[in-house]
Design an enzyme around this catalytic site. Structure first.
Site, PDB file in Angstrom:
ATOM      1  N   ARG A  56       0.852  -1.200   0.000  1.00 15.79           N
ATOM      2  CA  ARG A  56       0.000   0.000   0.000  1.00 15.79           C
ATOM      3  C   ARG A  56       0.884   1.246   0.000  1.00 15.79           C
ATOM      4  O   ARG A  56       0.568   2.253  -0.603  1.00 15.79           O
ATOM      5  CB  ARG A  56      -0.944   0.021   1.210  1.00 15.79           C
ATOM      6  CG  ARG A  56      -1.700   1.345   1.317  1.00 15.79           C
ATOM      7  CD  ARG A  56      -2.867   1.379   2.292  1.00 15.79           C
ATOM      8  NE  ARG A  56      -2.800   0.422   3.370  1.00 15.79           N
ATOM      9  CZ  ARG A  56      -2.017   0.551   4.458  1.00 15.79           C
ATOM     10  NH1 ARG A  56      -1.253   1.607   4.611  1.00 15.79           N
ATOM     11  NH2 ARG A  56      -2.024  -0.384   5.375  1.00 15.79           N
ATOM     12  N   TYR A 108     -16.638  17.366 -14.217  1.00 18.65           N
ATOM     13  CA  TYR A 108     -17.093  15.981 -14.363  1.00 18.65           C
ATOM     14  C   TYR A 108     -18.196  15.687 -13.330  1.00 18.65           C
ATOM     15  O   TYR A 108     -18.070  16.063 -12.152  1.00 18.65           O
ATOM     16  CB  TYR A 108     -15.878  15.070 -14.142  1.00 18.65           C
ATOM     17  CG  TYR A 108     -16.179  13.594 -14.221  1.00 18.65           C
ATOM     18  CD1 TYR A 108     -16.459  12.986 -15.437  1.00 18.65           C
ATOM     19  CD2 TYR A 108     -16.168  12.808 -13.075  1.00 18.65           C
ATOM     20  CE1 TYR A 108     -16.724  11.641 -15.508  1.00 18.65           C
ATOM     21  CE2 TYR A 108     -16.430  11.453 -13.143  1.00 18.65           C
ATOM     22  CZ  TYR A 108     -16.708  10.876 -14.366  1.00 18.65           C
ATOM     23  OH  TYR A 108     -16.973   9.537 -14.430  1.00 18.65           O
ATOM     24  N   ASP A 180      -7.980  19.739 -13.128  1.00 14.93           N
ATOM     25  CA  ASP A 180      -8.215  18.425 -13.732  1.00 14.93           C
ATOM     26  C   ASP A 180      -7.811  18.530 -15.204  1.00 14.93           C
ATOM     27  O   ASP A 180      -8.467  19.203 -15.991  1.00 14.93           O
ATOM     28  CB  ASP A 180      -9.703  18.065 -13.573  1.00 14.93           C
ATOM     29  CG  ASP A 180     -10.041  16.697 -14.165  1.00 14.93           C
ATOM     30  OD1 ASP A 180      -9.301  16.208 -15.045  1.00 14.93           O
ATOM     31  OD2 ASP A 180     -11.076  16.126 -13.753  1.00 14.93           O
ATOM     32  N   LYS A 205      -8.587   7.591 -18.905  1.00 15.47           N
ATOM     33  CA  LYS A 205      -8.929   8.208 -20.185  1.00 15.47           C
ATOM     34  C   LYS A 205      -7.715   8.253 -21.121  1.00 15.47           C
ATOM     35  O   LYS A 205      -7.178   7.223 -21.447  1.00 15.47           O
ATOM     36  CB  LYS A 205      -9.534   9.589 -19.937  1.00 15.47           C
ATOM     37  CG  LYS A 205     -10.578   9.623 -18.798  1.00 15.47           C
ATOM     38  CD  LYS A 205     -11.844   8.852 -19.111  1.00 15.47           C
ATOM     39  CE  LYS A 205     -12.754   8.660 -17.911  1.00 15.47           C
ATOM     40  NZ  LYS A 205     -13.072   9.868 -17.167  1.00 15.47           N
TER      41      LYS A 205
HETATM   42  C1  LIG Z   1     -13.574  10.242 -15.901  1.00 12.18           C
HETATM   43  C2  LIG Z   1     -13.203  11.552 -15.350  1.00 12.18           C
HETATM   44  C3  LIG Z   1     -12.969  11.719 -13.988  1.00 12.18           C
HETATM   45  C4  LIG Z   1     -13.152  10.586 -12.987  1.00 12.18           C
HETATM   46  O1  LIG Z   1     -12.211   9.586 -13.200  1.00 12.18           O
HETATM   47  P1  LIG Z   1     -12.484   8.034 -12.854  1.00 12.18           P
HETATM   48  O2  LIG Z   1     -11.212   7.390 -13.256  1.00 12.18           O
HETATM   49  O3  LIG Z   1     -13.664   7.599 -13.665  1.00 12.18           O
HETATM   50  O4  LIG Z   1     -12.761   7.957 -11.404  1.00 12.18           O
HETATM   51  C5  LIG Z   1     -12.611  12.970 -13.528  1.00 12.18           C
HETATM   52  N1  LIG Z   1     -12.473  14.004 -14.378  1.00 12.18           N
HETATM   53  C6  LIG Z   1     -12.691  13.885 -15.707  1.00 12.18           C
HETATM   54  C7  LIG Z   1     -12.520  15.067 -16.581  1.00 12.18           C
HETATM   55  C8  LIG Z   1     -13.071  12.664 -16.231  1.00 12.18           C
HETATM   56  O5  LIG Z   1     -13.312  12.546 -17.535  1.00 12.18           O
END
Ligand SMILES: *Cc1c(COP(=O)(O)O)cnc(C)c1O
Length: 390
Positions: A56, A108, A180, A205
Site C-alpha cells: 500500500r 465531471y 483536472d 482516459k
Molecule cells: C472520468 C473523469 C474523472 C473521474 O475519473 P475516474 O477514473 O472515472 O474515477 C474525472 N475528471 C474527468 C474530466 C473525467 O473525464
C-alpha cells in the site's frame, strides 16, 4: 511518495513518455517495468530493507507510473490512485469541516457528486461558478475559501478557463489551485506552468488510452503539498494495483502519437459538423467560432478529440447515438476507439436538471470522443447515422 528521477527533465516530451520514471530492472534487465504483483517485501534484518516494506505504501510499478506522469506534467512528485475520483477524494482530504472550495460548475459529474454529496455532508462548503469569467471566482470567495478547482476544457460543454488568470488570483489569495487535466493531457496543456499547485488525471482516459483500466493520478511540485498527499495516499489507501499501473505506463508510451491523431480527427470532424444542417451547435475549442478560441490557442498546443454537438431535438440525439456503427455508445472517453454518448442521461445524469439546463447541457446534446480510426470512416459513420436520425 515518489520523486522523479533527476535526468527525466532533460529530454523531449515523446522521449519522456516512453522512458521517464523507469529504471532498469535489476534481476534480468527487463526493458519493460515488471508488474510487481506482491503485497510485501523481504526484510534482511529488523529495520533492514530496500525501501520497500508493504505494497500500500510502496510498489515499484506504481512508482514508475507516478514518476512518468510527474515528468510529463513538469512536476516533481506523483501519486497514483485507484481511480480519478479516488485522486480527487485525496485532494479533498486536505481540508477540514468549514473550509470553502470554489469549483467550476461544469466539472465531471462524479467530481460534482463527490464534493456535494459526500464532502458536503462532512462540512466542506462548495460554490460552483462559471469559470469562463474569472471575476465569478472573486465574487464567490469568502474568508474560509481554501481551494479553486477547475477543469478545462470542461466536460461536455468544452468551456475554457484562463489558467494563468486563475493562477494569479490563487497566488494572490493563497488558495490551493487544482486543475483536472484529463481532457487536454500534458501533451497539449500543462497547468503547472500557469500556476496550478496540483494537476489531477483520470488515467482511465487519454493517459492509458486503451479503455482497459481505471485509475487516477495527482502531481505537484510543492514539497509541502506532496508530503500531505503522500500521507493521505498511504493512510487512506486508495491505491491502484500494479497491473493497472503497468497498463497505464504502457499506454502513456504512445500518448504523443495518439494525441496527434485524436487532434487531427477532432479538428476535421468538428469542422465537418459545423456544415451539417441537422447540427444546431458544435462545441470544440479548436474552431475559430468557439467563443474562447483565443484562450485555447494561448494555453493549449492542440485541441484533442472531444467534441460536443447539439441536435436541437432529443429524439434525434437518441437516434444518432444509437445509429452509429464505428462510434460505440458508451460512457468514458480518451481511448483508441471512438465513443459516442448522451451526457444528460449518461455521464451527467447525477447533475441536477436545472443546473444542466443553465449550462447548456440539453437533452439533445451528444458527446463524441474521436478515436484513432481513419477520419474518413468516422465522418462517414456520423453522416449515415445523422441521415437516419432525421
Ligand atoms: C472520468 C473523469 C474523472 C473521474 O475519473 P475516474 O477514473 O472515472 O474515477 C474525472 N475528471 C474527468 C474530466 C473525467 O473525464
Amino acid at each position: 511518495m515518489t520523486r522523479i528521477l533527476p535526468q527525466d527533465h532533460e529530454h523531449g516530451f515523446a522521449t519522456r513518455s516512453v522512458h521517464a520514471g523507469q529504471v532498469v530492472e535489476p534481476l534480468a534487465g527487463a526493458v519493460m517495468t515488471p508488474i510487481y504483483q506482491t503485497s510485501t517485501y523481504v526484510q534482511e534484518g529488523l529495520g533492514k530493507h530496500r525501501g520497500y516494506e508493504y505494497a500500500r505504501t510502496q510498489n515499484p510499478t506504481r512508482e514508475a507510473l507516478e514518476r512518468n506522469v510527474a515528468s510529463l506534467e513538469g512536476a516533481t512528485h506523483g501519486f497514483a490512485f485507484g481511480s480519478g475520483l479516488a485522486a480527487l477524494d485525496a485532494v479533498l482530504k486536505l481540508f477540514k469541516s468549514g473550509d470553502h472550495i470554489i469549483c467550476g460548475e461544469n466539472v465531471y459529474g462524479g467530481s460534482h457528486r463527490l464534493m456535494e454529496r459526500i464532502y458536503g455532508n462532512l462540512g466542506l462548503r462548495v460554490t460552483f461558478v462559471d469559470m469562463r469569467d474569472v471575476s465569478n471566482i472573486e465574487r464567490a470567495a469568502t474568508a474560509a475559501t481554501r481551494m479553486i478547482y477547475c477543469e478545462t476544457p470542461t466536460n461536455p460543454m468544452m468551456n475554457l478557463t484562463d489558467l494563468a488568470a486563475v493562477g494569479d488570483l490563487a497566488q494572490a489569495h493563497g488558495y490551493l489551485y487544482v486543475v483536472d487535466n484529463t481532457f487536454a493531457t500534458p501533451y497539449f496543456q500543462r497547468p503547472l506552468e500557469h500556476g496550478a499547485d496540483i494537476v489531477l488525471h483520470s488515467t482511465t482516459k487519454y493517459l492509458n488510452g486503451h479503455s482497459d483500466m481505471v485509475g487516477g493520478l495527482l502531481v505537484t511540485s510543492r514539497d509541502d503539498v506532496a508530503e500531505r498527499l503522500g500521507f493521505i495516499q498511504n493512510a487512506a489507501g486508495a491505491v491502484p494495483g500494479p497491473m493497472d499501473c503497468w497498463l497505464a505506463l504502457r499506454g502513456i508510451k504512445t500518448l504523443p502519437l495518439r494525441m496527434r491523431q485524436h487532434d487531427a480527427s477532432g479538428r476535421r470532424i468538428a469542422e465537418w459538423l459545423t456544415r451539417q444542417q441537422l447540427v444546431t451547435k458544435v462545441y470544440y475549442p479548436g474552431l475559430p467560432s468557439h467563443p474562447q478560441h483565443e484562450i485555447a490557442c494561448r494555453q493549449m498546443s492542440g485541441f484533442g478529440g472531444m467534441i460536443s454537438l447539439d441536435l436541437g431535438d432529443p429524439g434525434r440525439a437518441r437516434r444518432l447515438v444509437e445509429g452509429t456503427r464505428i462510434f460505440v455508445l458508451a460512457e468514458s472517453l480518451g481511448g483508441v476507439e471512438s465513443l459516442i454518448g448522451h451526457p444528460a442521461s449518461m455521464t451527467h445524469a447525477s447533475v441536477p436538471p436545472a443546473m444542466r439546463q443553465a449550462m447548456g447541457l440539453t437533452d439533445s446534446l451528444v458527446r463524441l470522443s474521436c478515436g484513432v480510426e481513419d477520419t474518413d470512416d468516422l465522418i462517414a459513420d456520423l453522416d449515415q447515422a445523422m441521415r437516419a436520425s432525421e
